[in-house]
Design a protein around this motif. Structure first.
Motif, PDB file in Angstrom:
ATOM      1  N   GLN A  65       0.816  -1.217   0.000  1.00 33.40           N
ATOM      2  CA  GLN A  65       0.000   0.000   0.000  1.00 33.40           C
ATOM      3  C   GLN A  65       0.847   1.264   0.000  1.00 33.40           C
ATOM      4  O   GLN A  65       0.361   2.342  -0.373  1.00 33.40           O
ATOM      5  N   VAL A  66       2.100   1.146   0.425  1.00 33.26           N
ATOM      6  CA  VAL A  66       2.989   2.323   0.450  1.00 33.26           C
ATOM      7  C   VAL A  66       4.160   2.165  -0.518  1.00 33.26           C
ATOM      8  O   VAL A  66       5.073   2.975  -0.518  1.00 33.26           O
ATOM      9  N   THR A  67       4.136   1.111  -1.321  1.00 34.39           N
ATOM     10  CA  THR A  67       5.195   0.933  -2.317  1.00 34.39           C
ATOM     11  C   THR A  67       4.584   0.960  -3.714  1.00 34.39           C
ATOM     12  O   THR A  67       4.366   2.040  -4.271  1.00 34.39           O
ATOM     13  N   GLU A  68       4.267  -0.192  -4.281  1.00 31.51           N
ATOM     14  CA  GLU A  68       3.795  -0.219  -5.662  1.00 31.51           C
ATOM     15  C   GLU A  68       2.474   0.509  -5.865  1.00 31.51           C
ATOM     16  O   GLU A  68       2.208   1.040  -6.954  1.00 31.51           O
ATOM     17  N   ASN A  69       1.632   0.552  -4.830  1.00 27.04           N
ATOM     18  CA  ASN A  69       0.365   1.266  -4.964  1.00 27.04           C
ATOM     19  C   ASN A  69       0.516   2.775  -4.802  1.00 27.04           C
ATOM     20  O   ASN A  69      -0.469   3.516  -4.874  1.00 27.04           O
ATOM     21  N   LYS A  70       1.755   3.216  -4.575  1.00 27.54           N
ATOM     22  CA  LYS A  70       2.055   4.649  -4.527  1.00 27.54           C
ATOM     23  C   LYS A  70       3.049   5.030  -5.620  1.00 27.54           C
ATOM     24  O   LYS A  70       3.742   6.047  -5.518  1.00 27.54           O
ATOM     25  N   LYS A  71       3.084   4.234  -6.668  1.00 28.00           N
ATOM     26  CA  LYS A  71       4.086   4.482  -7.714  1.00 28.00           C
ATOM     27  C   LYS A  71       3.860   5.815  -8.428  1.00 28.00           C
ATOM     28  O   LYS A  71       4.790   6.361  -9.029  1.00 28.00           O
ATOM     29  N   HIS A  72       2.641   6.348  -8.347  1.00 27.66           N
ATOM     30  CA  HIS A  72       2.389   7.651  -8.974  1.00 27.66           C
ATOM     31  C   HIS A  72       3.226   8.750  -8.321  1.00 27.66           C
ATOM     32  O   HIS A  72       3.600   9.727  -8.970  1.00 27.66           O
ATOM     33  N   ILE A  73       3.543   8.578  -7.024  1.00 29.94           N
ATOM     34  CA  ILE A  73       4.397   9.556  -6.334  1.00 29.94           C
ATOM     35  C   ILE A  73       5.819   9.478  -6.884  1.00 29.94           C
ATOM     36  O   ILE A  73       6.457  10.502  -7.164  1.00 29.94           O
ATOM     37  N   TYR A  74       6.303   8.260  -7.052  1.00 24.82           N
ATOM     38  CA  TYR A  74       7.636   8.065  -7.630  1.00 24.82           C
ATOM     39  C   TYR A  74       7.670   8.614  -9.058  1.00 24.82           C
ATOM     40  O   TYR A  74       8.666   9.218  -9.478  1.00 24.82           O
ATOM     41  N   LYS A  75       6.581   8.383  -9.780  1.00 18.66           N
ATOM     42  CA  LYS A  75       6.521   8.862 -11.161  1.00 18.66           C
ATOM     43  C   LYS A  75       6.620  10.377 -11.227  1.00 18.66           C
ATOM     44  O   LYS A  75       7.289  10.938 -12.110  1.00 18.66           O
ATOM     45  N   LYS A  76       5.993  11.045 -10.289  1.00 19.79           N
ATOM     46  CA  LYS A  76       6.035  12.506 -10.237  1.00 19.79           C
ATOM     47  C   LYS A  76       7.467  13.009 -10.078  1.00 19.79           C
ATOM     48  O   LYS A  76       7.930  13.887 -10.823  1.00 19.79           O
ATOM     49  N   TYR A  77       8.196  12.448  -9.122  1.00 22.96           N
ATOM     50  CA  TYR A  77       9.549  12.929  -8.849  1.00 22.96           C
ATOM     51  C   TYR A  77      10.558  12.469  -9.900  1.00 22.96           C
ATOM     52  O   TYR A  77      11.515  13.186 -10.219  1.00 22.96           O
ATOM     53  N   ILE A  78      10.343  11.269 -10.450  1.00 19.59           N
ATOM     54  CA  ILE A  78      11.220  10.802 -11.523  1.00 19.59           C
ATOM     55  C   ILE A  78      11.027  11.669 -12.767  1.00 19.59           C
ATOM     56  O   ILE A  78      11.996  11.985 -13.479  1.00 19.59           O
ATOM     57  N   THR A  79       9.799  12.094 -13.022  1.00 17.43           N
ATOM     58  CA  THR A  79       9.523  12.990 -14.147  1.00 17.43           C
ATOM     59  C   THR A  79      10.225  14.332 -13.962  1.00 17.43           C
ATOM     60  O   THR A  79      10.831  14.863 -14.906  1.00 17.43           O
ATOM     61  N   ILE A  80      10.168  14.860 -12.751  1.00 16.51           N
ATOM     62  CA  ILE A  80      10.852  16.128 -12.460  1.00 16.51           C
ATOM     63  C   ILE A  80      12.357  15.984 -12.679  1.00 16.51           C
ATOM     64  O   ILE A  80      12.993  16.832 -13.312  1.00 16.51           O
ATOM     65  N   LEU A  81      12.924  14.895 -12.165  1.00 17.04           N
ATOM     66  CA  LEU A  81      14.355  14.647 -12.330  1.00 17.04           C
ATOM     67  C   LEU A  81      14.720  14.486 -13.798  1.00 17.04           C
ATOM     68  O   LEU A  81      15.730  15.031 -14.273  1.00 17.04           O
ATOM     69  N   TRP A  82      13.910  13.738 -14.530  1.00 20.10           N
ATOM     70  CA  TRP A  82      14.146  13.510 -15.962  1.00 20.10           C
ATOM     71  C   TRP A  82      14.163  14.845 -16.717  1.00 20.10           C
ATOM     72  O   TRP A  82      15.046  15.089 -17.546  1.00 20.10           O
ATOM     73  N   GLU A  83      13.193  15.685 -16.420  1.00 27.33           N
ATOM     74  CA  GLU A  83      13.082  16.961 -17.131  1.00 27.33           C
ATOM     75  C   GLU A  83      14.228  17.910 -16.790  1.00 27.33           C
ATOM     76  O   GLU A  83      14.671  18.682 -17.642  1.00 27.33           O
ATOM     77  N   LYS A  84      14.729  17.842 -15.563  1.00 27.19           N
ATOM     78  CA  LYS A  84      15.889  18.662 -15.192  1.00 27.19           C
ATOM     79  C   LYS A  84      17.128  18.208 -15.965  1.00 27.19           C
ATOM     80  O   LYS A  84      17.889  19.042 -16.483  1.00 27.19           O
ATOM     81  N   VAL A  85      17.336  16.897 -16.017  1.00 29.35           N
ATOM     82  CA  VAL A  85      18.469  16.359 -16.769  1.00 29.35           C
ATOM     83  C   VAL A  85      18.326  16.695 -18.249  1.00 29.35           C
ATOM     84  O   VAL A  85      19.292  17.091 -18.926  1.00 29.35           O
ATOM     85  N   GLU A  86      17.103  16.564 -18.751  1.00 31.92           N
ATOM     86  CA  GLU A  86      16.820  16.842 -20.153  1.00 31.92           C
ATOM     87  C   GLU A  86      17.129  18.303 -20.502  1.00 31.92           C
ATOM     88  O   GLU A  86      17.721  18.590 -21.550  1.00 31.92           O
ATOM     89  N   SER A  87      16.736  19.215 -19.612  1.00 34.04           N
ATOM     90  CA  SER A  87      16.961  20.640 -19.868  1.00 34.04           C
ATOM     91  C   SER A  87      18.458  20.985 -19.833  1.00 34.04           C
ATOM     92  O   SER A  87      18.934  21.807 -20.608  1.00 34.04           O
ATOM     93  N   ARG A  88      19.202  20.319 -18.966  1.00 34.47           N
ATOM     94  CA  ARG A  88      20.647  20.562 -18.875  1.00 34.47           C
ATOM     95  C   ARG A  88      21.356  20.058 -20.121  1.00 34.47           C
ATOM     96  O   ARG A  88      22.309  20.686 -20.596  1.00 34.47           O
ATOM     97  N   ILE A  89      20.916  18.918 -20.617  1.00 37.83           N
ATOM     98  CA  ILE A  89      21.518  18.355 -21.839  1.00 37.83           C
ATOM     99  C   ILE A  89      21.283  19.289 -23.021  1.00 37.83           C
ATOM    100  O   ILE A  89      22.176  19.529 -23.850  1.00 37.83           O
TER     101      ILE A  89
END
Length: 361
Positions: A335-359
């Motif tokens: 309930q606090v791991t795979e069923n909360k993957k949308h939270i991980y997705k939010k922060y991974i998206t932010i990280l991805w976009e920061k790396v993308e913008s730097r590149i």
């Protein structure tokens, strides 16, 4: 994907995770050798086939670009892997402090930092290495599956010479062990393509659906002989180097049977199954959505509670309590791991976009 096929997949995911859990529980330290159990490794092959199918489906219908595909894969995996990497040391340290004898032969804690980094980057099974993370043996399969995601993503989203160069470099990086079981995963990909573009006579599909389990069980009784024959030809020294891929021939056989069963499901008209289960569909979905956590957490938790409760493997009551409390713990963690993957997705998206913008800069 129809509701009935989706239900079949949900049932298959949970049953596969449950089989692995029951297989490990059959160890003498947990159940006193009360019952023999098989199909632990074969259940992982089921995961590979299902994974190939589902990843093909989502890449075709939802995650149709490089960015969304990889963000979803990272979110799915790290939503459980990161909590595992944090919590397992706690379980193991406390459990070993209480009763270290339970952990003999079932944990690997030397070179901890290397093991942590390897499992964090899914490189634990590169070439002939195998970096088990403490008592959590099931993590090995993610060192395979992650790279199947990567190879598949590169193959469909990259173009031209760059695609072939990157695919070649990736295969050289991961090594032969992981590649040996890639055909099993790709069979799931092929089945999705067959479902999308072909039809199959209902009567033939029904014959396949009911005959395949019997055929598999018959062949399974000869798996030891098949593997012995293979290694009498290529040598036992190679077997020792292949680790979890050592039974690759019988894994292909398992994958073939599992794949044919999945292939038949779409065409046998199992609407009645959906109606029969009714409200139970929500229960099945609940357990299916907890299958990843059950798979990765169950063994360290078995050991932890066996130590904490001074478990007696010859007591039926103790056996029931240990299994029940472990399953309940895995469901709670889900309930606090795979069923909360949308939270991980939010922060991974932010990280991805920061790396993308730097590149781009």
């Amino acid at each position: 994907m129809t509701k009935e096929v989706s239900l079949y997949f949900d049932l298959s995911r949970f049953i596969a995770a449950f089989l692995v859990m029951v297989y490990h529980f059959s160890y003498e330290r947990f159940s006193g050798g009360l019952y023999p159990m098989y199909f632990g490794h074969e259940a992982v092959i089921v995961f590979f086939i299902l994974s190939g199918y589902v990843i093909s489906f989502v890449a075709d219908t939802k995650e149709d670009n490089f960015k969304s595909y990889f963000i979803s894969r990272f979110s799915r995996l790290y939503s459980v892997v990161l909590p595992v990497l944090v919590l397992i040391p706690v379980f193991d340290i406390v459990g070993q402090y209480i009763d270290s004898s339970l952990y003999v032969g079932k944990t690997a804690d030397s070179y901890y930092i290397i093991r942590l980094i390897a499992n964090l980057t899914f490189s634990q099974e590169f070439w002939m290495f195998s970096f088990r993370y403490l008592s959590d043996g099931p993590l090995w399969s993610l060192g395979y599956e992650f790279w199947y995601y990567v190879l598949f993503g590169f193959s469909i989203f990259l173009k031209g010479k760059k695609k072939y160069i990157i695919l070649t470099l990736t295969t050289l990086l991961i090594g032969p062990k992981i590649l040996l079981l890639l055909p099993v995963w790709l069979f799931g990909v092929w089945i999705y393509g067959f479902h999308k573009n072909n039809s199959l006579d209902k009567s033939i599909a029904r014959i396949i659906f009911f005959i395949i389990p019997i055929a598999f069980l018959y062949c399974f009784t000869y798996y030891n002989e098949i593997n012995q024959f293979i290694y009498s030809i290529i040598g036992d020294d190679i077997k020792s180097k292949l680790g979890f891929s050592a039974g690759f021939i019988t894994d292909y056989i398992t994958g073939f049977f599992v794949g044919l069963h999945i292939l038949s499901v779409k065409y046998i008209n199992i609407v009645s199954l959906n109606k029969m289960l009714g409200g139970g569909r929500k229960v099945i979905r609940f357990f299916a959505n907890s299958s990843f956590s059950i798979y990765l957490f169950h063994f360290p938790i078995f050991l932890f509670f066996a130590a904490l409760l001074n478990h007696n493997p010859n007591s039926i009551l103790d056996i029931i309590i240990l299994f029940s409390i472990t399953l309940a713990s895995c469901l709670a963690l889900a309930q606090v791991t795979e069923n909360k993957k949308h939270i991980y997705k939010k922060y991974i998206t932010i990280l991805w976009e920061k790396v993308e913008s730097r590149i781009k800069k």
